[in-house]
Scaffold this motif. Sequence first.
Motif, PDB file in Angstrom:
ATOM      1  N   GLU A 124       1.670   8.203   2.068  1.00  0.00           N
ATOM      2  CA  GLU A 124       2.541   8.988   1.921  1.00  0.00           C
ATOM      3  C   GLU A 124       3.826   9.701   2.614  1.00  0.00           C
ATOM      4  O   GLU A 124       4.024  11.134   2.797  1.00  0.00           O
ATOM      5  CB  GLU A 124       0.535  10.942   2.702  1.00  0.00           C
ATOM      6  N   HIS A 127       0.998  -0.982  -0.214  1.00  0.00           N
ATOM      7  CA  HIS A 127       0.098  -0.120   0.766  1.00  0.00           C
ATOM      8  C   HIS A 127       1.326   1.298  -0.110  1.00  0.00           C
ATOM      9  O   HIS A 127       1.484   1.328   0.841  1.00  0.00           O
ATOM     10  CB  HIS A 127      -0.707   0.126   1.322  1.00  0.00           C
ATOM     11  N   LEU A 152      -3.713   8.450   1.577  1.00  0.00           N
ATOM     12  CA  LEU A 152      -5.315   8.936   1.290  1.00  0.00           C
ATOM     13  C   LEU A 152      -5.996   7.249   0.705  1.00  0.00           C
ATOM     14  O   LEU A 152      -5.158   6.925  -0.004  1.00  0.00           O
ATOM     15  CB  LEU A 152      -4.596   9.723   0.418  1.00  0.00           C
ATOM     16  N   ASP A 153      -6.559   7.872   1.326  1.00  0.00           N
ATOM     17  CA  ASP A 153      -8.036   6.118   0.108  1.00  0.00           C
ATOM     18  C   ASP A 153      -7.717   5.055   0.771  1.00  0.00           C
ATOM     19  O   ASP A 153      -7.256   4.104   0.052  1.00  0.00           O
ATOM     20  CB  ASP A 153      -8.133   6.745  -0.913  1.00  0.00           C
ATOM     21  N   PHE A 154      -7.211   4.985   1.844  1.00  0.00           N
ATOM     22  CA  PHE A 154      -6.911   3.829   2.278  1.00  0.00           C
ATOM     23  C   PHE A 154      -8.110   2.366   2.275  1.00  0.00           C
ATOM     24  O   PHE A 154      -8.888   3.174   3.194  1.00  0.00           O
ATOM     25  CB  PHE A 154      -6.274   3.322   3.917  1.00  0.00           C
ATOM     26  N   PRO A 155      -8.255   1.527   1.900  1.00  0.00           N
ATOM     27  CA  PRO A 155      -9.447   0.755   1.126  1.00  0.00           C
ATOM     28  C   PRO A 155      -9.697   0.443   2.882  1.00  0.00           C
ATOM     29  O   PRO A 155      -9.225   0.071   4.045  1.00  0.00           O
ATOM     30  CB  PRO A 155      -8.995  -0.883   1.147  1.00  0.00           C
ATOM     31  N   MET A 156     -11.091   0.370   2.715  1.00  0.00           N
ATOM     32  CA  MET A 156     -11.908   0.161   4.253  1.00  0.00           C
ATOM     33  C   MET A 156     -12.036  -0.608   4.563  1.00  0.00           C
ATOM     34  O   MET A 156     -11.548  -0.747   6.211  1.00  0.00           O
ATOM     35  CB  MET A 156     -13.091   1.077   4.041  1.00  0.00           C
TER      36      MET A 156
END
Length: 174
Positions: free
Chosen positions: A95, A92, A138-142
Motif C-alpha cells: 500500500e 508483493h 494488507l494481508d501479507f502472507p504470515m
Amino acid sequence: TGNVRLHTITEGAAPIRLTVEGDMVYSKKKQSDAYISKLTLNAKPGENATLEIEWLALNHLEGQTFTSTPTFTTDLLTCRTVAISLAGTQNHVIEGCQIVYDNKLEQKPSLTTVNSGRPQLIRRAGPSTEVTGKLDFLDFPMTELSRYLQADTFELIVELQGDIIEGNYRKFLR
C-alpha cells in the motif's frame, strides 16, 4: 522510438561531490562541493512519488549563472503500483512505503580566518550509511512474514511503477 532510458546509480565508497543550483526568485544561488546527506523516498499507489534530498555544502555563492536545466516539474512518477521483493520472493504489492537513506554526514565549521567562517570539513559522523524503511501492506502472507522475522539479513527490493512510456516500458524506480 528511442525515448526509453535506463539510468543506474551505484553507491561508491565515498560520498559524491555535487554542485547544487537554486532559483530563489530574487536571487540565483549555487553551492559547490555538496554532499548528499539524506534521501527520503515516499510512495503510495495513485500518488506522485516524492524524493526529499538533504545536502551539506562547503561553498555558497549568490547571483550566479546556471549551467543546468531543471526538469522536476515536468517529469513526475505517479505510482501505479508499489511492490517489494524480499529475500528472493518476488512482487508483493504493498500500500506504500517510506525509505530513508542516511549517509551519516556532519559538517564542521572552520575556526580559521582562511575560510572566513565557512564550513571547512564534511565527514562521516557514524561508521557507515544507514537505510531504514516503513512498508504498508494488507494481508501479507504470515509464512513469509515469519521467515523475515527469523532472518538475520535479507535483500529488500522496492519497485515503483508509473505510466507507460513507450510500448511495454513504464517509468519505474527500483
